[in-house]
Design a protein around this motif. Structure first.
Motif, PDB file in Angstrom:
ATOM      1  N   THR A  29       0.843  -1.194   0.000  1.00  0.00           N
ATOM      2  CA  THR A  29       0.000   0.000   0.000  1.00  0.00           C
ATOM      3  C   THR A  29       0.873   1.236   0.000  1.00  0.00           C
ATOM      4  N   ALA A  30       0.282   2.374  -0.334  1.00  0.00           N
ATOM      5  CA  ALA A  30       1.055   3.617  -0.406  1.00  0.00           C
ATOM      6  C   ALA A  30       0.129   4.800  -0.251  1.00  0.00           C
ATOM      7  N   GLY A  31       0.742   5.929   0.081  1.00  0.00           N
ATOM      8  CA  GLY A  31       0.038   7.198   0.059  1.00  0.00           C
ATOM      9  C   GLY A  31       0.788   8.140  -0.853  1.00  0.00           C
ATOM     10  N   SER A  56      -2.335  14.242 -11.201  1.00  0.00           N
ATOM     11  CA  SER A  56      -2.803  12.950 -11.699  1.00  0.00           C
ATOM     12  C   SER A  56      -1.657  12.089 -12.208  1.00  0.00           C
ATOM     13  N   GLU A  57      -0.661  12.727 -12.828  1.00  0.00           N
ATOM     14  CA  GLU A  57       0.477  11.966 -13.356  1.00  0.00           C
ATOM     15  C   GLU A  57       1.273  11.326 -12.217  1.00  0.00           C
ATOM     16  N   ASP A  58       1.384  12.039 -11.084  1.00  0.00           N
ATOM     17  CA  ASP A  58       2.075  11.490  -9.924  1.00  0.00           C
ATOM     18  C   ASP A  58       1.350  10.254  -9.400  1.00  0.00           C
ATOM     19  N   LEU A  59       0.008  10.317  -9.361  1.00  0.00           N
ATOM     20  CA  LEU A  59      -0.776   9.196  -8.857  1.00  0.00           C
ATOM     21  C   LEU A  59      -0.687   8.002  -9.798  1.00  0.00           C
ATOM     22  N   ARG A  60      -0.672   8.274 -11.124  1.00  0.00           N
ATOM     23  CA  ARG A  60      -0.513   7.176 -12.071  1.00  0.00           C
ATOM     24  C   ARG A  60       0.854   6.515 -11.900  1.00  0.00           C
ATOM     25  N   HIS A  61       1.865   7.357 -11.674  1.00  0.00           N
ATOM     26  CA  HIS A  61       3.208   6.831 -11.441  1.00  0.00           C
ATOM     27  C   HIS A  61       3.218   5.949 -10.193  1.00  0.00           C
ATOM     28  N   MET A  62       2.520   6.383  -9.144  1.00  0.00           N
ATOM     29  CA  MET A  62       2.470   5.611  -7.918  1.00  0.00           C
ATOM     30  C   MET A  62       1.788   4.269  -8.144  1.00  0.00           C
ATOM     31  N   ALA A  63       0.689   4.273  -8.905  1.00  0.00           N
ATOM     32  CA  ALA A  63      -0.025   3.027  -9.186  1.00  0.00           C
ATOM     33  C   ALA A  63       0.886   2.049  -9.931  1.00  0.00           C
ATOM     34  N   ASN A  64       1.641   2.554 -10.896  1.00  0.00           N
ATOM     35  CA  ASN A  64       2.571   1.693 -11.641  1.00  0.00           C
ATOM     36  C   ASN A  64       3.657   1.134 -10.729  1.00  0.00           C
ATOM     37  N   SER A  90       6.139   4.858  -1.493  1.00  0.00           N
ATOM     38  CA  SER A  90       5.606   6.206  -1.621  1.00  0.00           C
ATOM     39  C   SER A  90       6.241   6.898  -2.814  1.00  0.00           C
ATOM     40  N   ASN A  91       5.758   8.117  -3.040  1.00  0.00           N
ATOM     41  CA  ASN A  91       6.346   8.897  -4.120  1.00  0.00           C
ATOM     42  C   ASN A  91       7.609   9.601  -3.659  1.00  0.00           C
ATOM     43  N   GLY A  92       8.132   9.170  -2.486  1.00  0.00           N
ATOM     44  CA  GLY A  92       9.271   9.857  -1.898  1.00  0.00           C
ATOM     45  C   GLY A  92      10.523   9.815  -2.742  1.00  0.00           C
ATOM     46  N   ARG A  93      10.672   8.811  -3.621  1.00  0.00           N
ATOM     47  CA  ARG A  93      11.879   8.767  -4.435  1.00  0.00           C
ATOM     48  C   ARG A  93      11.923   9.970  -5.364  1.00  0.00           C
ATOM     49  N   ILE A  94      10.757  10.396  -5.861  1.00  0.00           N
ATOM     50  CA  ILE A  94      10.720  11.584  -6.717  1.00  0.00           C
ATOM     51  C   ILE A  94      11.146  12.804  -5.908  1.00  0.00           C
TER      52      ILE A  94
END
Length: 672
Positions: A116-118, A123-131, A322-326
């Motif tokens: 799981t993640a937050g 929208s592009e960030d969320l798509r990246h997270m889903a991938n 998470s998106n923390g790597r970005i």
């Protein structure tokens, strides 16, 4: 200072026990770094480890930290035997897969589910997270497949459903090899751990409650029905109108208090990692029978946090990405661009104009941490250093590490030109045998047997030692936007590390230590000492002495490669070696017998011992002085922890190195 409940110890000859009774990663959790460091220390102190007995009771935690632990154990040379004592849930189940043998307690739990993640962003960030989540899931499935042989479709269904197995069920599903009768154990997981999962079966809740007893005023506890099966009250049975707890049917209104022994054991488990430093507080908590395990833990945290600003509590202990790597990459690039002249900020980097304080704030807000709870800048920076989801401390560590390595590389050291680099895998003394001492080959008659050659028993000893210092990056430095802490301090420490190794090397030359034959490195019996100063004649004699060394009947014919001189004789050495005519003879065209014989190396450390002594040293193929590093890594390491003695974060710069002379025949001293 340790912040988790990791325990590793020798329990038998070459058998280590590794106990993970805690979450993975985060502020309180176990990390791969903890395990790696303690395994290295254990091997250095106790010797060989052929078997690791890994005991697990963990609800999981950070995905990438769990993967790192799995890989660390999987690649270790020791056999890994896993024992699931309580639960191996989420990333705990992945770590269990590192076992060459996996044994699970008859009542212990094993759980797999989707990561799981937050994420916060467009929208592009969320798509990246889903991938990214899909990629992580596929990676975890591969790990499970190797053990169980289950198909991708089967594992997908099991992970989607958050599937729990108990004892024999885990064996039948292929996640474990056998069942054992689970031993009694002290409470070790925090009570909110189970709330992070979506589909916890009642028997898992009952088991968790049995090893984490709650005070009577925290709600209803599991009870036993006439058949002896544990049951949990349903949510609608524990809430009456108005939101107050109401007793469930056939259930007492008060939980039976745990026994004194259970309470004492649970408090001791809380204090286990800090017992040496906090023994007085442990005794105080044990003596006051009204103090619960949770209250003891609060007292311990308060003691550890004295003089500091507490960090924000961790928002999650379940497996997550998470998106923390970005964010991390952006902050790292922005800070490097400010610190290093040869690094440019990326065009679309939104952090490139940020101050250090603004970076600290961004590291928290991009992870969804509210700033409302931090009333001043000192508190906010403290949270950025210590919050389990913040990238800020790691960004600082990476930049400081690069600066330290630059300092190491830019420090001008001369020993690397003429010494031999070596590799040691532990801190025990190691014997080296001179490569120059193998005798000549003997003629073998037709049809006769080959004879074993003999290598001289003489050999020198070398052993690693650790050298290091601490430095700190304070909250004040962040608020003041002081970039020098990322350049001046770590670079200076990197230079100091390189200088330290150089000091060790030249201390051997000037200190003239005793070798394994009981005589000094430079000794008349070694035929490697000349007097009369540095001149053409002595250089020629030194070359002859070196080349005519023998080992029994074998002529070693050692060729000189370098001339080490103090700075005071640098000019003299240059004249002697670079003049085509013999400089010792005036008005003569006689050829210089030592013209370009060796490369001159000028070293200031030699001046401190004597400005008149020089040393002819053998070429690269011969044993001179070995400079060995732990695992062959010729660079210092940087370690970081949140500071308690300083108001910020502390860094330790250390290097593991060993230096020793290998053979007297590789040197000739030319003294006054």
């Amino acid at each position: 200072m340790p912040k988790n409940k990791l325990t590793i110890r020798m329990v038998a000859d070459s058998v280590a026990e590794l106990i993970i009774y805690e979450e993975i990663g985060g502020w309180w959790g176990i990390t791969a770094h903890n395990i790696s460091d303690q395994l290295k220390y254990l091997r250095a102190e106790k010797g060989t480890v052929n078997t690791i007995k890994l005991r697990l009771n963990t609800p999981g935690g950070d995905v990438f930290e769990g993967v790192a632990i799995y890989n660390l154990l999987k690649q270790d040379s020791a056999q890994v035997h896993v024992y699931v004592d309580g639960m191996a849930a989420s990333m705990g189940s992945v770590i269990a897969m590192a076992g060459d043998k996996i044994v699970i307690g008859e009542s212990a739990a094993f759980m797999i589910h989707n990561p799981t993640a937050g994420a916060i962003g467009e929208s592009e960030d969320l798509r990246h997270m889903a991938n990214l989540l899909d990629q992580v899931k596929a990676s975890l499935m591969t790990t499970y497949q190797k053990r169980t042989g289950l198909s991708e479709e089967e594992l997908t269904a099991l992970m989607d459903a958050e599937t729990w197995y108990f004892g024999q069920e885990a064996v039948e599903a292929g996640f474990a090899d056998e069942v054992f009768e689970a031993p009694a154990m002290a409470a070790s997981l925090r009570n909110e751990s189970m709330s992070k999962f979506q589909s916890v079966p009642e028997r898992a809740q009952a088991f968790f409650q049995s090893v984490n007893p709650q005070p009577h005023n925290e709600g209803a506890a599991p009870q036993s029905n006439p058949k002896g099966e544990s049951t949990m009250p349903k949510p609608h049975e524990t809430e009456a109108a108005g939101g107050n707890p109401a007793p469930a049917a056939n259930q007492p209104t008060q939980e039976t208090a745990p026994s004194v022994q259970e309470r004492n054991d649970s408090i001791k488990a809380v204090f286990a990692p800090f017992a040496d430093q906090q023994n007085d507080l442990l005794i105080e908590c044990l003596s006051d029978t009204s103090i619960t395990k949770e209250q003891a833990q609060d007292k311990l945290l308060a003691r550890l946090g004295e003089g500091t600003t507490p960090s924000a509590p961790s928002a999650s202990v379940t497996a997550h990405v998470s998106n923390g790597r970005i964010v991390y990459d952006g902050l790292l690039n922005a800070l490097e661009a400010r610190v290093f002249n040869d690094v440019k900020a990326e065009k679309d980097n939104s952090f490139k104009s940020f101050s250090l304080l603004e970076m600290a704030r961004a590291a928290l807000t991009e992870r969804g941490v509210s700033m409302a709870g931090y009333g001043d800048r000192m508190s906010m920076v403290g949270a950025a250093f210590t919050h389990s989801s913040s990238d800020f401390g790691s960004v600082l560590a990476d930049v400081a590490h690069k600066a330290m390595l630059r300092g190491w590389e830019e420090m001008p050291e001369t020993f690397g030109q003429w010494t031999r680099q070596g590799n040691l895998t532990d801190f025990k003394a190691s014997n080296r045998v001179s490569l120059n001492t193998f005798p000549s080959l003997k003629k073998v008659a037709e049809g006769a047997e080959f004879k074993h050659g003999k290598i001289s028993d003489r050999g020198e000893q070398i052993m690693l030692a650790t050298y290091g210092k601490l430095f700190a990056i304070t909250r004040q430095a962040i608020i003041n936007d002081d970039l020098s802490v990322f350049t001046r301090l770590p670079q200076a420490m990197g230079r100091a590390a390189h200088r330290t190794v150089g000091d060790l090397v030249y201390a051997i030359i000037t200190g003239n230590p005793e070798l394994s034959d009981g005589k000094a490195l430079f000794h008349a019996d070694h035929s490697n000492v000349l007097t009369g100063g540095l001149n053409t004649s002595n250089l020629d004699k030194a070359r002859t002495a070196m080349r005519t060394h023998k080992d029994g009947d074998a002529h070693l014919n050692i060729a000189p490669g370098y001339l080490l001189t103090p700075v005071a004789l640098e000019g003299t050495a240059g004249t002697l070696l670079r003049s085509e005519a013999d400089p010792s003879k005036t008005n003569s065209k006689a050829a210089n017998p030592v013209y370009n014989m060796v490369d001159p190396v000028s070293e200031a450390r030699l001046d401190s011992a004597s400005a008149e002594d020089s040393y002819l040293v053998a070429g690269d193929m011969y044993d001179t002085i070995e400079v060995a590093y732990l695992d062959g890594n010729p660079a210092p390491r940087l370690e970081q922890q949140a500071g308690w003695s300083v108001d910020g974060t502390e860094f330790k710069v250390a290097i593991d190195a060993g230096v020793a002379p290998m053979d007297f025949r590789s040197f000739v001293k030319i003294g006054k």
